[in-house]
Design a protein around this motif. Sequence first.
Motif, PDB file in Angstrom:
ATOM      1  N   GLN A 180       0.827  -1.208   0.000  1.00 54.60           N
ATOM      2  CA  GLN A 180       0.000   0.000   0.000  1.00 54.60           C
ATOM      3  C   GLN A 180       0.859   1.254   0.000  1.00 54.60           C
ATOM      4  O   GLN A 180       0.416   2.331  -0.369  1.00 54.60           O
ATOM      5  N   TRP A 181       2.122   1.142   0.375  1.00 54.74           N
ATOM      6  CA  TRP A 181       3.071   2.256   0.394  1.00 54.74           C
ATOM      7  C   TRP A 181       3.584   2.608  -0.999  1.00 54.74           C
ATOM      8  O   TRP A 181       4.257   3.633  -1.184  1.00 54.74           O
ATOM      9  N   CYS A 182       3.274   1.783  -1.983  1.00 60.03           N
ATOM     10  CA  CYS A 182       3.831   1.885  -3.337  1.00 60.03           C
ATOM     11  C   CYS A 182       2.858   2.628  -4.244  1.00 60.03           C
ATOM     12  O   CYS A 182       1.744   2.158  -4.488  1.00 60.03           O
ATOM     13  N   GLY A 183       3.267   3.810  -4.728  1.00 52.48           N
ATOM     14  CA  GLY A 183       2.404   4.618  -5.586  1.00 52.48           C
ATOM     15  C   GLY A 183       1.892   3.886  -6.816  1.00 52.48           C
ATOM     16  O   GLY A 183       0.688   3.891  -7.091  1.00 52.48           O
ATOM     17  N   PRO A 184       2.775   3.224  -7.596  1.00 53.04           N
ATOM     18  CA  PRO A 184       2.289   2.482  -8.765  1.00 53.04           C
ATOM     19  C   PRO A 184       1.319   1.352  -8.403  1.00 53.04           C
ATOM     20  O   PRO A 184       0.410   1.052  -9.169  1.00 53.04           O
ATOM     21  N   CYS A 185       1.494   0.751  -7.216  1.00 54.33           N
ATOM     22  CA  CYS A 185       0.558  -0.291  -6.777  1.00 54.33           C
ATOM     23  C   CYS A 185      -0.823   0.305  -6.548  1.00 54.33           C
ATOM     24  O   CYS A 185      -1.845  -0.293  -6.908  1.00 54.33           O
ATOM     25  N   ALA A 224      -4.327  -0.828  -8.761  1.00 56.61           N
ATOM     26  CA  ALA A 224      -5.248  -1.671  -7.980  1.00 56.61           C
ATOM     27  C   ALA A 224      -6.617  -1.798  -8.631  1.00 56.61           C
ATOM     28  O   ALA A 224      -7.174  -2.901  -8.744  1.00 56.61           O
ATOM     29  N   GLY A 225      -7.186  -0.700  -9.089  1.00 58.31           N
ATOM     30  CA  GLY A 225      -8.501  -0.739  -9.724  1.00 58.31           C
ATOM     31  C   GLY A 225      -8.491  -1.518 -11.031  1.00 58.31           C
ATOM     32  O   GLY A 225      -9.446  -2.246 -11.341  1.00 58.31           O
TER      33      GLY A 225
END
Length: 198
Positions: free
Chosen positions: A90-95, A99-100
């Motif tokens: 959840q700390w990872c911007g690209p993740c 996600a959606g």
Amino acid sequence: MSRGRKALVAVLALLTLVVVSGCAADKDAVAQGGTFDFVSPGGKTEIFYDPPSSRGTIGDLHGPDLMHEGKTVSLSDFPNQVVVVNLWGQWCGPCRGEAGDLEQVYTATKDQGVQFLGINVRDQRSAAQDFVTNNNITYPSIYDPAMRSLTALGSRFPTSVIPSTLVLDRQHRVAAVFLKALLAGDLTPVVERVAAEK
């Protein structure tokens, strides 16, 4: 050591490095005894393994279920299904960005025998659980803050690349690896193609 001898040693070391690099660049992965052995693909972020007979399988991937303490989730829970494995935090911007899209592809393909399995890494459990709830993610994730379950992906898999996504065929052989954040348009055709394989 003389200046000439130092120069010769440096040249020999450079030649050795070039030869070793050249050998590694010939193959992105090799199947040895049926196992998947990832080799750095020289900057590629999308790698495909075809024909299916050339694919290798990953190890025994399992760990604690992120959302249900005391429960374990495992790759073996999904026999004869295409499994999309996504490494995330959840700390990872690209993740957060993908996600959606991952949930969209999962929803669109699950009736074709496709399962998604996340591996949450380097996270606090409560923060990761909040992320799953807030993003309406409906597929399970392994909770692996120490990244221990990633040994199943092979000692050479680049665990520093988060997010990463692997598409496994129905025999759980590695059909594709993405070393980047994905859009639904990137992933859907690959998942559908692998799901359609006989």
